[in-house]
Design an enzyme around this catalytic site. Structure first.
Site, mmCIF file in Angstrom:
data_model
loop_
_atom_site.group_PDB
_atom_site.id
_atom_site.type_symbol
_atom_site.label_atom_id
_atom_site.label_comp_id
_atom_site.label_asym_id
_atom_site.label_seq_id
_atom_site.Cartn_x
_atom_site.Cartn_y
_atom_site.Cartn_z
ATOM 1 N N PRO A 220 0.725 -1.188 -0.005
ATOM 2 C CG PRO A 220 0.006 -1.134 2.193
ATOM 3 C CD PRO A 220 0.800 -2.075 1.147
ATOM 4 C CG ASN A 221 -0.341 4.466 1.007
ATOM 5 O OD1 ASN A 221 -1.304 4.820 0.666
ATOM 6 N ND2 ASN A 221 -0.358 3.911 2.625
ATOM 7 N NE ARG B 27 0.036 13.139 -2.014
ATOM 8 C CZ ARG B 27 -0.282 13.090 -3.418
ATOM 9 N NH1 ARG B 27 0.309 13.092 -4.190
ATOM 10 N NH2 ARG B 27 -1.580 13.027 -3.753
ATOM 11 C CE1 TYR C 134 8.728 5.453 3.253
ATOM 12 C CE2 TYR C 134 7.390 7.179 3.132
ATOM 13 C CZ TYR C 134 7.723 6.133 4.071
ATOM 14 O OH TYR C 134 7.243 5.590 4.840
ATOM 15 C CG ASN D 149 8.288 -2.020 0.587
ATOM 16 O OD1 ASN D 149 7.671 -2.202 1.739
ATOM 17 N ND2 ASN D 149 9.115 -0.861 0.190
ATOM 18 C CB ALA E 183 1.717 -0.016 6.459
ATOM 19 C CD GLU F 113 10.470 -7.828 5.839
ATOM 20 O OE1 GLU F 113 10.625 -8.567 6.352
ATOM 21 O OE2 GLU F 113 10.360 -6.572 6.455
ATOM 22 C CG HIS G 183 11.235 -2.362 4.651
ATOM 23 N ND1 HIS G 183 9.977 -2.237 4.348
ATOM 24 C CD2 HIS G 183 11.523 -3.616 5.097
ATOM 25 C CE1 HIS G 183 9.195 -3.292 4.972
ATOM 26 N NE2 HIS G 183 10.123 -4.265 5.410
ATOM 27 N NE ARG H 148 10.210 5.906 8.776
ATOM 28 C CZ ARG H 148 9.023 5.560 7.980
ATOM 29 N NH1 ARG H 148 9.321 4.709 6.766
ATOM 30 N NH2 ARG H 148 8.219 6.432 7.913
HETATM 31 O O1 CA2 Z 1 10.482 1.864 4.021
HETATM 32 C C1 CA2 Z 1 9.750 1.155 3.624
HETATM 33 O O2 CA2 Z 1 9.844 0.785 2.170
HETATM 34 C C2 CA2 Z 1 8.355 1.098 4.051
HETATM 35 O O3 CA2 Z 1 7.884 -0.203 3.911
HETATM 36 C C3 CA2 Z 1 7.261 1.922 3.570
HETATM 37 C C4 CA2 Z 1 5.774 1.850 4.103
HETATM 38 C C5 CA2 Z 1 6.104 1.797 5.591
HETATM 39 O O4 CA2 Z 1 4.711 1.892 6.168
HETATM 40 C C6 CA2 Z 1 6.986 0.901 6.148
HETATM 41 O O5 CA2 Z 1 6.938 0.945 7.673
HETATM 42 C C7 CA2 Z 1 8.401 0.985 5.711
HETATM 43 C C8 CA2 Z 1 4.986 3.026 3.625
HETATM 44 C C9 CA2 Z 1 5.272 3.227 1.978
HETATM 45 C C10 CA2 Z 1 4.436 4.617 1.930
HETATM 46 O O6 CA2 Z 1 4.737 5.093 0.531
HETATM 47 C C11 CA2 Z 1 4.710 6.292 0.354
HETATM 48 C C12 CA2 Z 1 5.337 6.864 -0.682
HETATM 49 C C13 CA2 Z 1 5.350 7.986 -1.055
HETATM 50 C C14 CA2 Z 1 4.410 9.003 -0.382
HETATM 51 C C15 CA2 Z 1 3.803 8.640 0.783
HETATM 52 C C16 CA2 Z 1 3.884 6.890 1.288
#
Ligand code: CA2
Length: 156
Positions: A11-12, A19, A24, A75, A78, A99, A101, A108
């Site tokens: 997700p996301n 963003r 990121y 990946n 969340a 896995e 990230h 974090r």
């Molecule tokens: O660091 C990572 O790759 C995460 O998997 C990213 C997840 C986070 O919940 C994990 O704890 C670590 C969040 C992905 C959100 O991606 C976005 C990308 C651009 C803007 C906002 C969110």
């Protein structure tokens, strides 16, 4: 013989590059997919990328991969920290899974320190931005015996 990997994004991650670039980075998901495809293709391996914001769709993608993939780079976003369903799916399909990230989840918030899926994965790469994915693909190919999996003791 099937020679393809599944690259699975949770997700996301479709928002990457648009963003929160401070957390990121500015690389888009399309850029990451292309770079991973290039890395795998250097070893004669194909790559199919799937992104979903829905837990069940990610489970479905893992089930589908049973029919064609050599292994999985994931990946889970969340869902990494919450999803017993994804952990069960990774266990069930018995495909070697790495896995990855973008961020160093251990640096974090404490709720990101636990991964539900890490215990059923071959290994984890975190904190290297888009390079985590390339390292993840390389590591998976090494695990599969396709990329170099041992350091040479002869030569340099
Ligand atoms: O660091 C990572 O790759 C995460 O998997 C990213 C997840 C986070 O919940 C994990 O704890 C670590 C969040 C992905 C959100 O991606 C976005 C990308 C651009 C803007 C906002 C969110």
């Amino acid at each position: 013989m099937r020679r393809e990997l599944l690259l699975l994004h949770g997700p996301n991650l479709n928002l990457l590059g648009t963003r929160e670039p401070d957390v990121y980075g500015t690389t888009t998901l399309a850029d990451i997919n292309a770079a991973c495809e290039q890395t795998a293709s250097a070893y004669g391996v194909g790559l199919r990328a799937v992104q979903s914001n829905h837990e069940g769709a990610l489970v479905d993608a893992l089930h589908d991969a049973r029919g064609w993939a050599l292994g999985v780079v994931i990946n889970a976003g969340a869902y990494t920290h919450t999803s017993i369903a994804l952990r069960d799916a990774i266990s069930a399909v018995k495909l070697p899974t790495v896995e990855v990230h973008l961020s160093n989840v251990h640096a974090r918030e404490s709720f990101r320190h636990q991964s539900m899926i890490a215990p059923v994965c071959v290994g984890v790469v975190a904190g290297f931005g888009w390079r985590s994915y390339i390292l993840g693909v390389e590591a998976l190919l090494g695990h599969l015996g396709i990329a170099r999996d041992a350091l040479s003791t002869s030569g340099q």
